[in-house]
Design a protein around this motif. Structure first.
Motif, PDB file in Angstrom:
ATOM      1  N   PHE A  15     -19.107  43.810  -3.514  1.00  0.00           N
ATOM      2  CA  PHE A  15     -19.041  42.408  -3.915  1.00  0.00           C
ATOM      3  C   PHE A  15     -17.691  41.823  -3.562  1.00  0.00           C
ATOM      4  O   PHE A  15     -16.723  42.539  -3.350  1.00  0.00           O
ATOM      5  N   ALA A  48     -15.517  33.653  -9.331  1.00  0.00           N
ATOM      6  CA  ALA A  48     -16.925  33.921  -9.069  1.00  0.00           C
ATOM      7  C   ALA A  48     -17.026  35.220  -8.294  1.00  0.00           C
ATOM      8  O   ALA A  48     -16.106  35.594  -7.570  1.00  0.00           O
ATOM      9  N   SER A  75     -24.321  34.236 -16.379  1.00  0.00           N
ATOM     10  CA  SER A  75     -25.466  34.154 -15.479  1.00  0.00           C
ATOM     11  C   SER A  75     -26.619  33.479 -16.209  1.00  0.00           C
ATOM     12  O   SER A  75     -27.024  33.935 -17.282  1.00  0.00           O
ATOM     13  N   ARG A 104     -19.764  37.456  -5.719  1.00  0.00           N
ATOM     14  CA  ARG A 104     -20.980  37.412  -4.914  1.00  0.00           C
ATOM     15  C   ARG A 104     -21.213  38.802  -4.366  1.00  0.00           C
ATOM     16  O   ARG A 104     -20.365  39.368  -3.673  1.00  0.00           O
ATOM     17  N   TYR A 105     -22.343  39.382  -4.707  1.00  0.00           N
ATOM     18  CA  TYR A 105     -22.678  40.716  -4.217  1.00  0.00           C
ATOM     19  C   TYR A 105     -23.165  40.626  -2.777  1.00  0.00           C
ATOM     20  O   TYR A 105     -23.729  39.617  -2.360  1.00  0.00           O
ATOM     21  N   SER A 106     -22.940  41.698  -2.010  1.00  0.00           N
ATOM     22  CA  SER A 106     -23.239  41.679  -0.576  1.00  0.00           C
ATOM     23  C   SER A 106     -24.711  41.428  -0.282  1.00  0.00           C
ATOM     24  O   SER A 106     -25.044  40.866   0.749  1.00  0.00           O
ATOM     25  N   SER A 119     -26.662  39.444  -1.988  1.00  0.00           N
ATOM     26  CA  SER A 119     -27.068  38.204  -2.632  1.00  0.00           C
ATOM     27  C   SER A 119     -26.449  37.000  -1.931  1.00  0.00           C
ATOM     28  O   SER A 119     -25.334  37.074  -1.428  1.00  0.00           O
ATOM     29  N   LYS A 120     -27.175  35.899  -1.907  1.00  0.00           N
ATOM     30  CA  LYS A 120     -26.652  34.668  -1.324  1.00  0.00           C
ATOM     31  C   LYS A 120     -26.012  33.796  -2.397  1.00  0.00           C
ATOM     32  O   LYS A 120     -25.332  32.839  -2.096  1.00  0.00           O
ATOM     33  N   LYS A 121     -26.260  34.117  -3.662  1.00  0.00           N
ATOM     34  CA  LYS A 121     -25.819  33.295  -4.770  1.00  0.00           C
ATOM     35  C   LYS A 121     -24.623  33.931  -5.491  1.00  0.00           C
ATOM     36  O   LYS A 121     -24.631  35.131  -5.776  1.00  0.00           O
ATOM     37  N   ALA A 122     -23.619  33.115  -5.773  1.00  0.00           N
ATOM     38  CA  ALA A 122     -22.453  33.588  -6.521  1.00  0.00           C
ATOM     39  C   ALA A 122     -22.724  33.501  -8.017  1.00  0.00           C
ATOM     40  O   ALA A 122     -23.528  32.681  -8.472  1.00  0.00           O
TER      41      ALA A 122
END
Length: 147
Positions: free
Chosen positions: A44, A60, A98, A62-64, A66-69
């Motif tokens: 991330f 914030a 979240s 953002r995981y690799s 995922s497109k969403k933070a």
């Protein structure tokens, strides 16, 4: 015509008297992290934001995959003196928010410019994950960490 000219003179005078008084730039830092568990690779990026004018900060992750933070809210920073001739060690904590719920906690340990560790604790399961700062990762403010 005279009115427009007066307006220009007034604008120029204000610009000279109050140069960039309201200008404030938000500084951003980007960190790339990899999981320390060998069984499952979790990566991330952490972005921190700070506005020196308003004294506002945010973050914030953002995981690799995922497109969403995911938004983080700053909780606190503790500092510790490990040695008189060394920089302080800082432990900074952010709470994960979240979908309107508090879901976890990130804790980063750093000294000077070096990040020594990052942990994530999932509030629901209580499970704790350890991550290491990947200094070799390429990143940019536009694209983030390049996994």
């Amino acid at each position: 015509m005279i009115r427009l000219k007066s307006l220009r003179v007034l604008s120029a005078a204000l610009f000279v008297l109050f140069p960039m008084a309201a200008h404030s730039e938000v500084s951003t830092e980007i960190y790339c992290f990899r999981s320390q568990e060998s069984a499952k690779s979790i990566n991330f990026e952490l972005r921190t934001y700070y506005d020196s004018f308003s004294k506002w900060s945010g973050a914030a992750v953002r995981y690799s995959k995922s497109k969403k933070a995911i938004s983080l809210v700053y909780r606190n920073t503790e500092q510790e003196i490990l040695a008189e001739d060394r920089p302080y060690q800082f432990t900074t904590t952010w709470v994960e928010v979240s979908e309107g719920a508090l879901t976890g906690e990130y804790e980063m340990v750093s000294q000077g410019a070096r990040v020594y560790g990052m942990t994530y604790t999932n509030y629901k399961t209580g499970k704790k994950y350890s991550f290491e700062h990947d200094f070799s990762m390429d990143f940019s403010s536009e694209t983030g960490c390049q996994w």
